[in-house]
Write a protein that holds these residues in place. Structure first.
Motif, PDB file in Angstrom:
ATOM      1  N   ALA A 134     106.821 123.041  21.526  1.00 28.58           N
ATOM      2  CA  ALA A 134     107.010 124.093  20.521  1.00 28.58           C
ATOM      3  C   ALA A 134     106.204 125.293  20.891  1.00 28.58           C
ATOM      4  O   ALA A 134     104.657 125.135  20.793  1.00 28.58           O
ATOM      5  N   SER A 135     106.645 126.574  21.105  1.00 28.35           N
ATOM      6  CA  SER A 135     105.719 127.724  21.262  1.00 28.35           C
ATOM      7  C   SER A 135     105.321 128.119  19.808  1.00 28.35           C
ATOM      8  O   SER A 135     106.135 127.749  18.729  1.00 28.35           O
ATOM      9  N   ASP A 136     104.200 128.894  19.950  1.00 32.35           N
ATOM     10  CA  ASP A 136     103.691 129.247  18.464  1.00 32.35           C
ATOM     11  C   ASP A 136     102.854 130.591  18.673  1.00 32.35           C
ATOM     12  O   ASP A 136     102.073 130.505  19.445  1.00 32.35           O
ATOM     13  N   MET A 137     103.297 131.582  18.240  1.00 31.32           N
ATOM     14  CA  MET A 137     102.770 132.906  18.215  1.00 31.32           C
ATOM     15  C   MET A 137     101.390 133.185  17.579  1.00 31.32           C
ATOM     16  O   MET A 137     100.583 133.611  17.839  1.00 31.32           O
ATOM     17  N   ASP A 138     101.141 131.917  16.339  1.00 27.48           N
ATOM     18  CA  ASP A 138      99.875 132.301  15.774  1.00 27.48           C
ATOM     19  C   ASP A 138      98.978 131.365  16.091  1.00 27.48           C
ATOM     20  O   ASP A 138      97.665 131.601  15.891  1.00 27.48           O
ATOM     21  N   SER A 139      99.155 130.517  17.168  1.00 24.23           N
ATOM     22  CA  SER A 139      98.168 129.400  17.491  1.00 24.23           C
ATOM     23  C   SER A 139      97.469 130.256  18.661  1.00 24.23           C
ATOM     24  O   SER A 139      97.767 130.837  19.417  1.00 24.23           O
ATOM     25  N   MET A 140      96.129 129.807  18.644  1.00 22.37           N
ATOM     26  CA  MET A 140      95.099 130.420  19.694  1.00 22.37           C
ATOM     27  C   MET A 140      94.595 129.247  20.454  1.00 22.37           C
ATOM     28  O   MET A 140      93.765 129.501  21.398  1.00 22.37           O
ATOM     29  N   ALA A 141      95.356 128.054  20.263  1.00 19.42           N
ATOM     30  CA  ALA A 141      94.900 126.840  21.084  1.00 19.42           C
ATOM     31  C   ALA A 141      96.210 125.828  21.314  1.00 19.42           C
ATOM     32  O   ALA A 141      97.094 125.916  20.457  1.00 19.42           O
ATOM     33  N   ALA A 142      96.549 125.000  22.206  1.00 20.37           N
ATOM     34  CA  ALA A 142      97.333 124.105  22.284  1.00 20.37           C
ATOM     35  C   ALA A 142      96.797 123.197  21.286  1.00 20.37           C
ATOM     36  O   ALA A 142      95.765 122.739  21.064  1.00 20.37           O
TER      37      ALA A 142
END
Length: 202
Positions: free
Chosen positions: A153-161
Protein backbone atom coordinates in the motif's frame (compact mmCIF):
# COMPACT_ATOMS: atom_id res chain seq x y z
CA UNK A 1 9.06 -3.36 -6.34
CA UNK A 2 7.85 -6.90 -5.59
CA UNK A 3 9.96 -8.33 -8.41
CA UNK A 4 12.93 -6.28 -7.22
CA UNK A 5 12.46 -7.93 -3.82
CA UNK A 6 12.70 -11.35 -5.49
CA UNK A 7 15.95 -10.32 -7.19
CA UNK A 8 17.28 -9.03 -3.87
CA UNK A 9 16.42 -12.31 -2.17
CA UNK A 10 18.32 -14.16 -4.89
CA UNK A 11 21.46 -12.21 -3.91
CA UNK A 12 21.14 -12.97 -0.19
CA UNK A 13 23.07 -15.97 1.09
CA UNK A 14 22.61 -15.45 4.84
CA UNK A 15 18.87 -16.17 4.87
CA UNK A 16 17.05 -19.44 5.57
CA UNK A 17 15.45 -19.19 2.13
CA UNK A 18 17.29 -19.53 -1.16
CA UNK A 19 16.00 -17.96 -4.37
CA UNK A 20 17.82 -18.81 -7.59
CA UNK A 21 16.83 -17.32 -10.93
CA UNK A 22 16.70 -20.08 -13.54
CA UNK A 23 16.36 -17.89 -16.64
CA UNK A 24 17.54 -14.32 -16.96
CA UNK A 25 15.01 -11.73 -18.07
CA UNK A 26 14.88 -8.02 -18.70
CA UNK A 27 12.14 -6.12 -16.92
CA UNK A 28 10.29 -3.57 -19.06
CA UNK A 29 8.47 -0.80 -17.24
CA UNK A 30 5.45 1.14 -18.42
CA UNK A 31 5.30 4.91 -18.19
CA UNK A 32 1.93 4.86 -16.45
CA UNK A 33 0.61 2.28 -14.06
CA UNK A 34 -1.74 -0.30 -15.50
CA UNK A 35 -3.91 -2.03 -12.91
CA UNK A 36 -1.35 -1.13 -10.27
CA UNK A 37 1.36 -3.14 -12.00
CA UNK A 38 4.32 -1.36 -13.58
CA UNK A 39 5.66 -4.43 -15.36
CA UNK A 40 4.69 -5.09 -18.95
CA UNK A 41 3.12 -8.49 -19.50
CA UNK A 42 5.73 -10.92 -20.74
CA UNK A 43 8.69 -9.26 -19.05
CA UNK A 44 8.25 -10.80 -15.60
CA UNK A 45 11.42 -12.19 -14.00
CA UNK A 46 12.08 -15.85 -13.42
CA UNK A 47 11.29 -18.62 -13.08
CA UNK A 48 13.09 -19.08 -9.77
CA UNK A 49 14.03 -22.14 -7.78
CA UNK A 50 13.09 -21.47 -4.14
CA UNK A 51 13.53 -23.55 -1.04
CA UNK A 52 14.83 -23.71 2.48
CA UNK A 53 18.58 -24.09 2.87
CA UNK A 54 17.99 -26.62 5.67
CA UNK A 55 16.11 -29.01 3.36
CA UNK A 56 17.20 -31.07 0.36
CA UNK A 57 16.91 -29.29 -2.99
CA UNK A 58 14.45 -31.98 -4.08
CA UNK A 59 11.95 -30.37 -1.65
CA UNK A 60 12.27 -26.98 -3.36
CA UNK A 61 9.67 -25.35 -5.62
CA UNK A 62 9.65 -23.48 -8.90
CA UNK A 63 8.33 -19.93 -8.49
CA UNK A 64 6.77 -18.31 -11.55
CA UNK A 65 5.72 -14.66 -11.67
CA UNK A 66 2.41 -14.40 -13.54
CA UNK A 67 1.14 -11.06 -14.83
CA UNK A 68 -2.63 -10.48 -14.53
CA UNK A 69 -2.90 -10.29 -18.34
CA UNK A 70 -1.66 -13.89 -18.52
CA UNK A 71 -3.43 -15.20 -15.42
CA UNK A 72 -6.31 -16.64 -17.46
CA UNK A 73 -3.88 -18.77 -19.45
CA UNK A 74 -1.96 -20.27 -16.52
CA UNK A 75 -3.49 -23.46 -15.06
CA UNK A 76 -2.90 -22.32 -11.46
CA UNK A 77 -4.31 -18.79 -11.86
CA UNK A 78 -6.98 -19.20 -14.53
CA UNK A 79 -9.82 -19.04 -11.97
CA UNK A 80 -8.35 -16.21 -9.91
CA UNK A 81 -9.26 -13.22 -12.07
CA UNK A 82 -12.01 -12.16 -9.67
CA UNK A 83 -9.46 -11.72 -6.90
CA UNK A 84 -8.17 -8.62 -8.68
CA UNK A 85 -4.56 -9.57 -8.01
CA UNK A 86 -1.96 -7.25 -9.49
CA UNK A 87 0.65 -10.01 -9.63
CA UNK A 88 0.67 -13.73 -8.88
CA UNK A 89 3.53 -15.91 -7.63
CA UNK A 90 2.89 -19.55 -8.51
CA UNK A 91 4.87 -22.13 -6.53
CA UNK A 92 5.06 -25.63 -7.97
CA UNK A 93 6.81 -28.16 -5.69
CA UNK A 94 9.44 -30.30 -7.40
CA UNK A 95 8.19 -33.32 -5.45
CA UNK A 96 4.74 -33.06 -7.04
CA UNK A 97 2.87 -31.56 -4.08
CA UNK A 98 -0.03 -29.12 -4.28
CA UNK A 99 0.66 -25.78 -5.94
CA UNK A 100 0.41 -22.52 -4.05
CA UNK A 101 -0.49 -19.13 -5.49
CA UNK A 102 0.63 -16.00 -3.67
CA UNK A 103 -1.62 -13.11 -4.73
CA UNK A 104 -0.17 -9.62 -4.47
CA UNK A 105 -2.43 -6.59 -4.36
CA UNK A 106 -1.34 -2.98 -4.76
CA UNK A 107 -3.41 -0.35 -2.95
CA UNK A 108 -2.72 3.23 -3.95
CA UNK A 109 -3.86 5.64 -1.25
CA UNK A 110 -1.70 8.59 -2.32
CA UNK A 111 -4.65 10.52 -3.76
CA UNK A 112 -7.17 9.53 -1.08
CA UNK A 113 -8.20 11.96 1.64
CA UNK A 114 -9.50 9.13 3.79
CA UNK A 115 -8.93 5.43 3.54
CA UNK A 116 -9.60 2.48 5.82
CA UNK A 117 -6.98 1.63 8.41
CA UNK A 118 -4.13 -0.64 7.33
CA UNK A 119 -5.56 -3.33 9.61
CA UNK A 120 -8.96 -3.06 7.87
CA UNK A 121 -7.34 -3.28 4.43
CA UNK A 122 -5.39 -6.39 5.46
CA UNK A 123 -8.50 -7.95 7.01
CA UNK A 124 -10.61 -7.19 3.93
CA UNK A 125 -8.01 -8.81 1.68
CA UNK A 126 -7.77 -11.80 4.02
CA UNK A 127 -11.55 -12.27 4.08
CA UNK A 128 -11.74 -12.02 0.29
CA UNK A 129 -8.96 -14.56 -0.11
CA UNK A 130 -10.64 -17.04 2.26
CA UNK A 131 -14.04 -16.60 0.62
CA UNK A 132 -12.57 -17.09 -2.84
CA UNK A 133 -10.71 -20.20 -1.72
CA UNK A 134 -13.87 -21.69 -0.16
CA UNK A 135 -15.89 -21.10 -3.34
CA UNK A 136 -13.28 -22.62 -5.62
CA UNK A 137 -12.49 -25.46 -3.22
CA UNK A 138 -16.14 -26.53 -3.46
CA UNK A 139 -15.51 -27.38 -7.11
CA UNK A 140 -13.63 -30.38 -5.78
CA UNK A 141 -10.66 -29.91 -8.10
CA UNK A 142 -7.75 -31.69 -6.37
CA UNK A 143 -5.31 -29.63 -8.45
CA UNK A 144 -6.69 -26.29 -7.28
CA UNK A 145 -3.82 -24.46 -5.55
CA UNK A 146 -3.57 -23.24 -2.00
CA UNK A 147 -3.91 -19.46 -1.76
CA UNK A 148 -1.91 -16.88 0.19
CA UNK A 149 -1.47 -13.17 -0.36
CA UNK A 150 -0.22 -9.82 0.84
CA UNK A 151 -0.85 -6.14 0.18
CA UNK A 152 1.56 -3.38 -0.83
CA UNK A 153 0.00 0.00 0.00
CA UNK A 154 1.36 3.38 -1.02
CA UNK A 155 1.02 6.19 1.50
CA UNK A 156 1.53 9.88 0.85
CA UNK A 157 1.86 10.83 4.53
CA UNK A 158 4.38 8.19 5.49
CA UNK A 159 8.04 9.11 5.72
CA UNK A 160 9.21 5.50 5.97
CA UNK A 161 8.16 2.01 5.05
CA UNK A 162 6.18 0.14 7.66
CA UNK A 163 5.27 -3.52 7.97
CA UNK A 164 1.85 -4.46 9.33
CA UNK A 165 2.03 -8.20 10.05
CA UNK A 166 -1.09 -10.21 9.34
CA UNK A 167 -2.79 -11.77 12.35
CA UNK A 168 -6.16 -13.45 12.93
CA UNK A 169 -7.15 -13.72 9.29
CA UNK A 170 -5.79 -10.47 7.91
CA UNK A 171 -2.91 -10.41 5.47
CA UNK A 172 0.53 -8.87 5.77
CA UNK A 173 0.56 -5.30 4.51
CA UNK A 174 3.66 -3.33 3.55
CA UNK A 175 3.05 0.41 3.80
CA UNK A 176 5.26 2.15 1.25
CA UNK A 177 6.09 5.83 1.31
CA UNK A 178 5.65 7.44 -2.10
CA UNK A 179 8.91 9.30 -1.51
CA UNK A 180 11.51 7.29 -3.43
CA UNK A 181 14.14 7.98 -0.77
CA UNK A 182 12.39 5.38 1.42
CA UNK A 183 11.89 2.68 -1.19
CA UNK A 184 14.89 0.65 -0.03
CA UNK A 185 13.13 0.26 3.33
CA UNK A 186 9.97 -0.78 1.50
CA UNK A 187 11.99 -3.30 -0.48
CA UNK A 188 13.26 -4.80 2.79
CA UNK A 189 9.70 -4.99 4.12
CA UNK A 190 8.47 -6.77 1.00
CA UNK A 191 11.43 -9.17 1.19
CA UNK A 192 10.51 -10.01 4.80
CA UNK A 193 6.89 -10.70 3.87
CA UNK A 194 7.81 -12.89 0.89
CA UNK A 195 10.34 -14.76 3.00
CA UNK A 196 7.87 -15.23 5.88
CA UNK A 197 5.15 -16.60 3.60
CA UNK A 198 7.48 -18.87 1.63
CA UNK A 199 9.15 -20.24 4.77
CA UNK A 200 5.73 -21.19 6.14
CA UNK A 201 4.76 -23.19 3.04
CA UNK A 202 8.01 -24.72 1.77
Amino acid sequence: MVCAALFSLSCEVQRKLFVEEQLASAVNLVAEQRLGCRILAGSEPGPFLVGLRSRPRSRASILEVVHPEHAGEHPATRLLGRTGGHLYFVLTPLDGGRRLVLIIWAVHTAAAKDHPSWKEIGLSAGNALQAHFRILDELGDPLFPLLRGFVVASDMDSMAADLHPGMNGDLHLVQVAIDQRYWSEALNGIMLVIEDILESVL
